[in-house]
Write an enzyme that holds these catalytic residues in place. Structure first.
Site, PDB file in Angstrom:
ATOM      1  N   GLY A 131       0.790  -1.232   0.000  1.00 22.12           N
ATOM      2  CA  GLY A 131       0.000   0.000   0.000  1.00 22.12           C
ATOM      3  C   GLY A 131       0.821   1.281   0.000  1.00 22.12           C
ATOM      4  N   ILE A 132       0.352   2.248   0.774  1.00 18.75           N
ATOM      5  CA  ILE A 132       0.953   3.575   0.797  1.00 18.75           C
ATOM      6  C   ILE A 132       2.381   3.528   1.337  1.00 18.75           C
ATOM      7  CG2 ILE A 132       0.804   5.824   1.980  1.00 18.75           C
ATOM      8  CD1 ILE A 132      -2.321   5.535   1.642  1.00 18.75           C
ATOM      9  N   ASP A 173       5.742  -5.500  15.145  1.00 20.78           N
ATOM     10  CA  ASP A 173       4.384  -5.144  15.541  1.00 20.78           C
ATOM     11  C   ASP A 173       4.548  -3.865  16.351  1.00 20.78           C
ATOM     12  OD1 ASP A 173       2.014  -4.756  16.906  1.00 20.78           O
ATOM     13  OD2 ASP A 173       1.667  -6.893  17.287  1.00 20.78           O
ATOM     14  N   TYR A 230     -12.371   4.818  15.529  1.00 23.02           N
ATOM     15  CA  TYR A 230     -11.402   5.014  14.444  1.00 23.02           C
ATOM     16  C   TYR A 230     -10.947   6.475  14.386  1.00 23.02           C
ATOM     17  CZ  TYR A 230      -9.469   5.538   9.755  1.00 23.02           C
ATOM     18  OH  TYR A 230      -8.631   5.848   8.696  1.00 23.02           O
ATOM     19  N   LYS A 243      -7.129   7.852  14.686  1.00 25.24           N
ATOM     20  CA  LYS A 243      -6.435   8.615  13.625  1.00 25.24           C
ATOM     21  C   LYS A 243      -6.065  10.016  14.114  1.00 25.24           C
ATOM     22  CE  LYS A 243      -5.254   7.496  10.090  1.00 25.24           C
ATOM     23  NZ  LYS A 243      -4.076   6.699   9.670  1.00 25.24           N
TER      24      LYS A 243
END
Length: 420
Positions: A22-23, A75, A169, A173
């Site tokens: 991904g990103i 992790d 969420y 964030k």
């Protein structure tokens, strides 16, 4: 043309969390083309049944692109694992210049529908993991000539609409964004600390899972984020404390062709969260393009369907009288925020082609937003209430250019001829 590499990251060492796909991987590859060293700090060491790539396949791609790679099983909830990876990076490359906090977990679910295991995962990876990784990398960044921290997190927008459907969420964030707010100030003149967020949805494995089939057509590729990150990481250390949006960063660099980043050029794009599109509008746009949004908010049973009710029939009539001439004469996109009995958001595009109407917010930013009661809206479009009178009497509030509201008079005249 996509943003060209300048060589500014040659020899720099980047520690990127969640870089196996991904990103994170896209940023790693962009830096690798300069000849950078990249620490791929991610969990996936064995191929995942549903997700592409491991830290080792990402490392091979980085080396093939011209960089040096150090894959580390990390992790980011585990302090010891991060500590070991940081030490290995310093032993291998002599230091760390850039930290990209990209690793993230997502569950777009309401309070009662989110198990605490998921809440802990999001807070543990997004908020605590970002804070912890920063804490362990900062001592090494302080020794670098051009140290940067870049968090893939949104501008802090306290509009409740961004909390109501997925409070956990959003908190997680925004925790990443608060790290930017605090650390940028704490390490001012020492380390550049910034946030980057995409203007539109980005095609990643996570987006495929969230959006369902058909979603990729409405996305840009991760290359747009990689190019914007590259610009930010090439800045001097005093470029700090900014909450940046990928498209804005690239526009400042002279990039004009954004179709090159589209998965399907020309297809309408899905705006990302936390900017200015509401979640229910996003869900509606996804559904219009054949995607099945996993995060679709519960719909109110009293809501009027798009094509029914007095507002829907008014828009049907508007649709019948607009054409290329009206569009040429008007050149504006209108958004109507209606309250009262038939509340909802509608748009009228009189800027492109032969015009269009629809429910929800317009696909691009409106030139004017008109806020009024739904009954006054119908009076206005049936010729019983002029926009200027509605405005002066306080029945109409306008955000944007009032003269565009007055331009609607002509359209209303046409509609009355059409015997609304």
């Amino acid at each position: 043309m996509m943003l060209q590499n300048t060589g500014k990251l040659a020899g720099r060492t980047l520690f990127i969390t969640g870089a196996s796909r991904g990103i994170g991987k896209a940023i790693a590859l962009k830096a690798a083309r300069d000849g950078a060293n990249v620490v791929i700090a991610a969990k996936t060491s064995e191929p995942h049944p549903k997700l592409p790539g491991t830290i080792y396949t990402a490392a091979q791609e980085v080396e093939a692109a011209g960089g040096r790679a150090l894959p580390c099983v990390v992790d980011i909830r585990d302090e010891q694992q991060i500590g070991e990876a940081v030490q290995k990076a310093v032993d291998t490359f002599g230091g760390i210049d850039i930290l990209v906090n990209n690793a993230s977990a997502i569950s777009l679910t309401g309070t009662l529908a989110t198990p605490m295991k998921k809440v802990d995962l999001m807070l543990g990876i997004n908020l605590r993991g970002t804070y912890l990784t920063s804490k362990l990398v900062i001592p090494h960044l302080l020794k670098s000539r051009s140290p940067h921290i870049l968090n893939l997190s949104p501008p802090l927008n306290l509009n409740p609409v961004w909390f109501k459907n997925h409070t956990a969420y959003t908190m997680a964030k925004y925790g990443m964004s608060m790290c930017v707010l605090g650390m940028a100030e704490e390490f001012r003149d020492q380390i550049a600390v910034n946030a980057l967020w995409p203007k539109t949805a980005i095609q990643t494995a996570a987006m495929d899972m969230l959006g369902g089939s058909g979603i990729e057509k409405q996305c840009r590729t991760a290359d747009i984020i990689a190019d914007a990150a590259y610009v930010i990481l090439s800045q001097p250390t005093d470029y700090t404390g900014h909450f940046l949006v990928d498209e804005d960063v690239l526009k400042q660099q002279g990039v004009r062709d954004f179709d090159q980043y589209a998965v399907q050029p020309g297809h309408p794009l899905l705006p990302d969260f936390f900017l200015d599109e509401a979640p229910d509008v996003l869900a509606q746009q996804m559904a219009q393009h054949g995607a099945t949004p996993a995060f679709k908010p519960p719909s109110s049973s009293s809501a009027t369907p798009a094509s029914s009710g007095p507002i829907g029939s008014t828009f049907d009539t508007i649709k019948g009288v607009i054409n290329e001439d009206v569009v040429k004469a008007t050149q504006a996109i209108y958004q109507f925020d209606l309250s009262g009995e038939h509340s909802g958001v509608w748009f009228l595009d009189l800027k492109s082609g032969s015009g269009s109407v629809g429910q929800g917010q317009p696909p691009i930013k409106p030139d004017v937003v008109m806020m009024m009661d739904s009954s006054d809206f119908n009076k206005m479009f049936s010729g019983k209430l002029k926009p200027t009178m509605a405005f002066m009497s306080g029945k109409l509030r306008v955000k944007g250019d009032m003269s565009l509201a007055i331009k609607l008079d002509k359209l209303m005249g046409r509609m009355n001829k059409a015997k609304l």
